[in-house]
Design an enzyme around this catalytic site. Structure first.
Site, PDB file in Angstrom:
ATOM      1  N   GLY A 106      49.870   7.971  11.116  1.00 46.08           N
ATOM      2  CA  GLY A 106      49.605   9.045  12.063  1.00 46.08           C
ATOM      3  C   GLY A 106      50.209   8.759  13.420  1.00 46.08           C
ATOM      4  O   GLY A 106      50.427   7.597  13.782  1.00 46.08           O
ATOM      5  N   ASP A 107      50.490   9.812  14.155  1.00 48.15           N
ATOM      6  CA  ASP A 107      50.992   9.674  15.520  1.00 48.15           C
ATOM      7  C   ASP A 107      50.580  10.898  16.325  1.00 48.15           C
ATOM      8  O   ASP A 107      50.500  12.003  15.777  1.00 48.15           O
ATOM      9  CB  ASP A 107      52.519   9.531  15.537  1.00 48.15           C
ATOM     10  CG  ASP A 107      53.036   9.183  16.918  1.00 48.15           C
ATOM     11  OD1 ASP A 107      52.578   8.151  17.470  1.00 48.15           O
ATOM     12  OD2 ASP A 107      53.874   9.916  17.463  1.00 48.15           O
TER      13      ASP A 107
END
Length: 185
Positions: free
Chosen positions: A66-67
């Site tokens: 995730g980012d």
């Protein structure tokens, strides 16, 4: 299936636990850089890089990367470098609408499965005075945009349109759609 979260973010861990998943945590430790210009492409690219870096070590596991970034006034705002940079970010966001983008990647190297997507939430920051901004500047150096909507002492965000979990860094609704599709593929 073994599930691995390729992130050391306590907020991502909390949300994934709240959703009822059992998982291991392996930080990807990659350099969070990309040549992608569009915010949605940036977060998906970095999420994918994080997931691949961990999947290389655990090819049979299902790995989640995730980012999260903030996009405000034409600028991508990541995590501040220091308190001075945090104050610069807060000044830019102060009293303005911004968009929080979170990208997710779910991969299993052994099964050659790759799913990725993103969510976006619009947030309106309160217009705060200089003293208040200075007080906030050192609080959230580990968060994109230098604020934390989930922190009860952080009054920076006035309202939002979309997913609160997305702003925190893990778009739970998107994850549930993606993991269902991943399992049914």
């Amino acid at each position: 299936m073994r599930l691995i979260l390729a992130s050391s973010s306590p907020r991502r861990r909390e949300i994934l636990k709240r959703l009822g998943y059992k998982f291991d945590v392996m930080s990807s430790n990659i350099e969070e850089s990309t040549d992608k210009k569009m915010p949605h492409a940036r977060v998906m690219d970095i999420a994918l890089k994080k997931a691949f870096s961990v999947a290389a070590l655990y090819p049979t596991a299902v790995v989640i990367g995730g980012d999260t970034i903030v996009y405000c006034k034409g600028e991508v705002l990541g995590k501040p470098k220091d308190e001075k940079d945090a104050l610069r970010l807060l000044h830019k966001e102060n009293g303005s609408w911004q968009s929080v983008y979170s990208g997710l990647a779910i991969i299993c190297k052994e099964k050659n499965k790759i799913f990725r997507g993103y969510d976006v939430t619009r947030c309106k920051a309160r217009k705060l005075g200089e003293d208040v901004l200075k007080g906030l500047a050192g609080k959230h150096l580990d968060k994109a945009g230098a604020y934390a909507m989930q922190d009860k002492d952080d009054m920076f965000i006035e309202r939002f349109e979309g997913s609160a979990d997305n702003v925190v860094g893990f778009p739970s609704e998107l994850f549930l759609e993606m993991i269902k599709e991943f399992e049914n593929d």
